[in-house]
Design an enzyme around this catalytic site. Structure first.
Site, PDB file in Angstrom:
ATOM      1  N   ASN A  15      73.323  30.629 -17.381  1.00 32.76           N
ATOM      2  CA  ASN A  15      74.082  30.946 -16.161  1.00 32.76           C
ATOM      3  C   ASN A  15      75.563  30.714 -16.346  1.00 32.76           C
ATOM      4  O   ASN A  15      75.972  29.853 -17.132  1.00 32.76           O
ATOM      5  CB  ASN A  15      73.673  30.021 -15.001  1.00 32.76           C
ATOM      6  CG  ASN A  15      72.209  30.110 -14.655  1.00 32.76           C
ATOM      7  OD1 ASN A  15      71.546  31.090 -14.958  1.00 32.76           O
ATOM      8  ND2 ASN A  15      71.712  29.077 -14.000  1.00 32.76           N
ATOM      9  N   ASP A 258      69.394  18.078 -17.739  1.00 33.01           N
ATOM     10  CA  ASP A 258      69.292  18.996 -18.892  1.00 33.01           C
ATOM     11  C   ASP A 258      69.748  18.285 -20.162  1.00 33.01           C
ATOM     12  O   ASP A 258      69.161  18.467 -21.240  1.00 33.01           O
ATOM     13  CB  ASP A 258      70.169  20.232 -18.670  1.00 33.01           C
ATOM     14  CG  ASP A 258      69.894  20.898 -17.340  1.00 33.01           C
ATOM     15  OD1 ASP A 258      68.731  20.851 -16.890  1.00 33.01           O
ATOM     16  OD2 ASP A 258      70.837  21.449 -16.746  1.00 33.01           O
ATOM     17  N   GLY A 293      81.559  19.764 -15.321  1.00 28.85           N
ATOM     18  CA  GLY A 293      80.776  20.914 -15.762  1.00 28.85           C
ATOM     19  C   GLY A 293      79.459  20.507 -16.380  1.00 28.85           C
ATOM     20  O   GLY A 293      79.163  19.325 -16.562  1.00 28.85           O
TER      21      GLY A 293
HETATM   22  O1  RIB Z   1      70.812  21.713 -14.086  1.00 32.20           O
HETATM   23  C1  RIB Z   1      72.100  22.200 -13.882  1.00 32.20           C
HETATM   24  C2  RIB Z   1      72.132  23.688 -13.917  1.00 32.20           C
HETATM   25  O2  RIB Z   1      71.356  24.198 -12.861  1.00 32.20           O
HETATM   26  C3  RIB Z   1      73.508  24.277 -13.735  1.00 32.20           C
HETATM   27  O3  RIB Z   1      74.197  24.449 -14.955  1.00 32.20           O
HETATM   28  C4  RIB Z   1      73.268  25.563 -12.995  1.00 32.20           C
HETATM   29  O4  RIB Z   1      73.370  26.685 -13.785  1.00 32.20           O
HETATM   30  C5  RIB Z   1      71.900  25.399 -12.367  1.00 32.20           C
HETATM   31  O5  RIB Z   1      71.071  26.402 -12.559  1.00 32.20           O
END
Ligand code: RIB
Length: 315
Positions: A15, A258, A293
């Site tokens: 994304n 993540d 970010g």
């Molecule tokens: O987990 C974070 C992510 O979730 C962001 O980078 C955004 O793209 C969302 O989908």
């Protein structure tokens, strides 16, 4: 003959994150003034891939971008971070995945996610990554469930390790749960998947009860519950591992889960044991929240290992 080492294969979303910083989140129907606007590479899958690559593993990503200016920018970012993008396709008639993110002065975010090309990822495309024994496969829920299940089914048949981060949270069929070796969840995801009211500050016993509930749904893997500043609780076989949270100044929590998942996958692929891998993932996530970010906030292995060493020597 091919020289072949374990890889991390991430099947997931890519994304562009459009991020507004505000003092506080708007209420429904309310307008608030933003302090700044920025574009960051993001997407749960791409964030995990970049984290895993910065952690040191050989990382391949399978996914899709659309036919707009964001697609090539995000592919360049992945390549610059040594993520193999051979299995990322460009869809002609759809936009690249986009997330509209609002971050408040405490670093907490709210996100509107528009899947675009991510929604078109197919089971055939992920199976084409051809996982091998020893590979670590990673997926989340911003791409179709059928694609994740196809990857994990193939991975399971060859002896790969399957890591699922079921975010954004939604109920998960037992056909997928039974293929998961490591389940990485926050409190919300654990509540949704287990059907148990885990709450915002769960005790270890709450996590154990949720784990029991997941077992009844066919889950036989390790449960890793990430509890933000309270650290990590994991159930690995009959062992319970607890890792305390680190006290840090939080700037932006976007992508912290993540980061954790990507680091965990990378360390497991490189042969570290689960205890060391969890410690590294916990430290990595605590570094990422101190940066703006998602994709760009992932730390380097040297930064993480230094803190893990300092923790073990008590310095
Ligand atoms: O987990 C974070 C992510 O979730 C962001 O980078 C955004 O793209 C969302 O989908």
């Amino acid at each position: 003959m091919d020289v072949y080492g374990p890889r991390v294969i991430v099947a997931g979303s890519i994304n562009m994150d459009i991020v507004a910083r505000v003092n506080r989140h708007p209420l429904p129907g309310e307008t608030v003034s933003g302090k700044s606007l920025a574009y960051f590479p993001g997407g749960k899958g791409a964030n995990q891939a970049v984290a895993a690559a910065r952690a040191g593993a050989d990382v391949h990503m399978v996914g899709a971008v659309g036919n707009d200016a964001f697609g090539p920018q995000l592919l360049s970012f992945l390549r610059d971070n040594f993520v193999d993008t051979t299995n990322i396709s460009r869809r002609p008639d759809v936009s690249t995945g986009t997330a509209l993110i609002v971050v408040d002065s405490n670093g907490e975010n709210s996100i509107v996610y528009v899947g675009g090309a991510n929604d078109e990822l197919t089971a055939e495309e992920v199976a084409a990554t051809d996982p091998h024994n020893g590979d670590v496969l990673v997926a989340e829920f911003e791409t179709p469930l059928e694609a994740t299940e196809a990857l994990f089914r193939k991975g399971r048949s060859v002896g790969a390790t399957c890591i699922l981060n079921p975010a954004p949270a939604r109920s998960t069929p037992s056909s997928l749960m039974s293929l998961v070796d490591v389940l990485v969840v926050n409190e919300t995801e654990l509540t949704t998947l287990s059907g148990m009211p885990v709450g915002e500050s769960p005790a270890v016993e709450d996590v154990r009860l949720a784990n029991d509930s997941l077992s009844k749904q066919g889950f036989v893997g390790c449960l890793v519950a990430t509890l933000g500043s309270r650290g990590v609780v994991a159930f690995v076989g009959d062992r319970n591992i607890r890792i305390p949270g680190r006290k840090v100044k939080v700037l932006d929590t976007t992508g912290a889960g993540d980061c954790f998942t990507g680091y965990l996958a990378s360390y497991l692929a490189m042969g570290y044991d689960i205890d060391r891998s969890l410690k590294a993932a916990n430290v990595a996530a605590s570094i990422s929240v101190q940066r703006h970010g998602a994709g760009p906030s992932m730390p380097a292995k040297s930064e993480v290992d230094k803190i893990v060493e300092d923790q073990s020597t008590g310095t």
